[in-house]
Motif scaffolding. Structure first.
Motif, PDB file in Angstrom:
ATOM      1  N   THR A  74       0.826  -1.206   0.000  1.00  0.00           N
ATOM      2  CA  THR A  74       0.000   0.000   0.000  1.00  0.00           C
ATOM      3  C   THR A  74       0.862   1.260   0.000  1.00  0.00           C
ATOM      4  O   THR A  74       0.617   2.213  -0.762  1.00  0.00           O
ATOM      5  CB  THR A  74      -0.919  -0.007   1.237  1.00  0.00           C
ATOM      6  OG1 THR A  74      -1.753  -1.169   1.191  1.00  0.00           O
ATOM      7  CG2 THR A  74      -1.798   1.232   1.260  1.00  0.00           C
ATOM      8  N   LEU A  75       1.881   1.302   0.869  1.00  0.00           N
ATOM      9  CA  LEU A  75       2.741   2.488   0.952  1.00  0.00           C
ATOM     10  C   LEU A  75       3.535   2.676  -0.333  1.00  0.00           C
ATOM     11  O   LEU A  75       3.740   3.816  -0.782  1.00  0.00           O
ATOM     12  CB  LEU A  75       3.690   2.360   2.149  1.00  0.00           C
ATOM     13  CG  LEU A  75       3.025   2.344   3.534  1.00  0.00           C
ATOM     14  CD1 LEU A  75       4.070   2.112   4.620  1.00  0.00           C
ATOM     15  CD2 LEU A  75       2.265   3.629   3.790  1.00  0.00           C
ATOM     16  N   ALA A  76       4.001   1.574  -0.945  1.00  0.00           N
ATOM     17  CA  ALA A  76       4.766   1.687  -2.184  1.00  0.00           C
ATOM     18  C   ALA A  76       3.936   2.317  -3.296  1.00  0.00           C
ATOM     19  O   ALA A  76       4.404   3.191  -4.030  1.00  0.00           O
ATOM     20  CB  ALA A  76       5.271   0.305  -2.612  1.00  0.00           C
ATOM     21  N   ARG A  77       2.694   1.906  -3.407  1.00  0.00           N
ATOM     22  CA  ARG A  77       1.835   2.496  -4.437  1.00  0.00           C
ATOM     23  C   ARG A  77       1.570   3.970  -4.165  1.00  0.00           C
ATOM     24  O   ARG A  77       1.481   4.774  -5.084  1.00  0.00           O
ATOM     25  CB  ARG A  77       0.511   1.730  -4.499  1.00  0.00           C
ATOM     26  CG  ARG A  77       0.663   0.323  -5.074  1.00  0.00           C
ATOM     27  CD  ARG A  77      -0.650  -0.427  -5.035  1.00  0.00           C
ATOM     28  NE  ARG A  77      -0.538  -1.755  -5.633  1.00  0.00           N
ATOM     29  CZ  ARG A  77      -1.498  -2.659  -5.606  1.00  0.00           C
ATOM     30  NH1 ARG A  77      -2.651  -2.376  -5.009  1.00  0.00           N
ATOM     31  NH2 ARG A  77      -1.333  -3.843  -6.174  1.00  0.00           N
ATOM     32  N   ALA A  78       1.448   4.322  -2.895  1.00  0.00           N
ATOM     33  CA  ALA A  78       1.151   5.718  -2.547  1.00  0.00           C
ATOM     34  C   ALA A  78       2.301   6.648  -2.894  1.00  0.00           C
ATOM     35  O   ALA A  78       2.078   7.832  -3.199  1.00  0.00           O
ATOM     36  CB  ALA A  78       0.814   5.819  -1.061  1.00  0.00           C
ATOM     37  N   VAL A  79       3.538   6.157  -2.843  1.00  0.00           N
ATOM     38  CA  VAL A  79       4.698   7.029  -3.111  1.00  0.00           C
ATOM     39  C   VAL A  79       5.314   6.756  -4.467  1.00  0.00           C
ATOM     40  O   VAL A  79       6.383   7.285  -4.787  1.00  0.00           O
ATOM     41  CB  VAL A  79       5.757   6.858  -2.008  1.00  0.00           C
ATOM     42  CG1 VAL A  79       5.188   7.237  -0.661  1.00  0.00           C
ATOM     43  CG2 VAL A  79       6.307   5.443  -1.967  1.00  0.00           C
ATOM     44  N   GLY A  80       4.683   5.910  -5.301  1.00  0.00           N
ATOM     45  CA  GLY A  80       5.130   5.728  -6.664  1.00  0.00           C
ATOM     46  C   GLY A  80       6.202   4.683  -6.876  1.00  0.00           C
ATOM     47  O   GLY A  80       6.942   4.754  -7.861  1.00  0.00           O
TER      48      GLY A  80
END
Length: 285
Positions: A74-80
């Motif tokens: 989830t965090l990886a997708r949020a920061v690209g």
């Protein structure tokens, strides 16, 4: 005393392989994107202390490997960032991909205390419409039989019974019940209000913990969806969902089935609006 050459805590953090650690990579990507921890937490719904812990490569607050992998994705997708590389890095450092486990016990740390549920008037209205349609159909079907059974006036000739049919009669055997969970009827989906979002979910082949909220964040449901059971949620703007085992949940949004192929044991956070059936903001958990 000069401190110009002192290393920051981030620089002292060990890296794995040829690149930065998972937490360091997420932190650098967040800074490059110009996002704060509060903004990332709001976007992903991952609590602020957990975001801080993951950026320090501390995964003990995630509640287990399944949730650690979900938070990293989830965090990886949020920061690209590409989640697959970070998940592979995490699996290499923690003994490989864990086997799917029941989602309900692992959610105990994040479950919200249920609020008192209010009557779902929209669902009741849909059920009433379906009942009226069924009653009208039954009345029309049985009307002809009623006309044939009118009482004979006094003094009139007594009607003779119809001759018996001597031919063979085939008895129709009832079809065996379906083994899968019942899907919502077409009439129920068609009767859903057009100015609201309607989400219908059914558990097929297993059970899953689910949570549903309206657009104001008010809890609509928090608990287990047993195999073969269905739940319906409505709101005037959007419905937020958390699926503990998305692989066994079948979704219908505004009368249309969602075709996403979720894997068994996969945790999903989804948001649907009245303009969907595609999720307005689908995020893996």
């Amino acid at each position: 005393m000069s401190i110009g050459n002192a290393n920051s805590p981030e620089e002292d953090r060990p890296s794995t392989g040829d690149g930065p650690s998972i937490g360091r990579a997420l932190q650098q990507a967040r800074i490059r994107a110009g996002l704060t921890v509060d903004e990332v937490s709001t976007t992903t719904r991952v609590r602020i202390p957990i975001v801080h812990a993951i950026e320090q490569d501390d995964f003990t607050r995630c509640g287990g490997d399944v949730y650690a992998r979900g938070h990293i994705r989830t965090l990886a997708r949020a920061v690209g960032l590409d989640p697959a590389e970070l998940i592979e890095q995490y699996d290499d450092a923690h003994g490989g991909r864990p086997a799917p486990t029941p989602a309900a016990p692992m959610f105990e740390a994040e479950r919200i205390r249920p609020e008192r549920q209010r009557p779902n008037w929209t669902a009741a209205m849909v059920a009433a419409i379906v009942a009226v349609i069924g009653f009208v159909g039954f009345t029309a079907f049985s009307g002809d039989d009623g006309a044939k059974k009118r009482p004979v006036a006094e003094g009139a000739a007594t009607p003779q019974p119809a001759p018996k049919n001597t031919g063979s009669v085939k008895t129709l055997k009832p079809s065996p019940p379906a083994s899968t969970a019942p899907e919502p009827s077409d009439s129920a989906l068609a009767a859903a209000p057009k100015d609201m979002v309607t989400v219908v979910m059914s558990a097929m082949g297993g059970e899953s913990w689910i949570s549903a909220k309206d657009h104001n964040g008010r809890l609509l449901f928090d608990g287990m969806l047993a195999d073969g059971d269905s739940k319906t949620f409505t709101d005037k703007e959007s419905v937020d969902l958390v699926l503990g085992d998305a692989g066994v949940v079948k979704l219908f949004v505004n009368g249309k089935e969602i075709k996403d192929e979720f894997q068994p044991g996969q945790v999903e956070r989804l948001t649907y609006s009245k303009d969907d059936p595609r999720p307005a903001d689908a995020q893996a958990g």
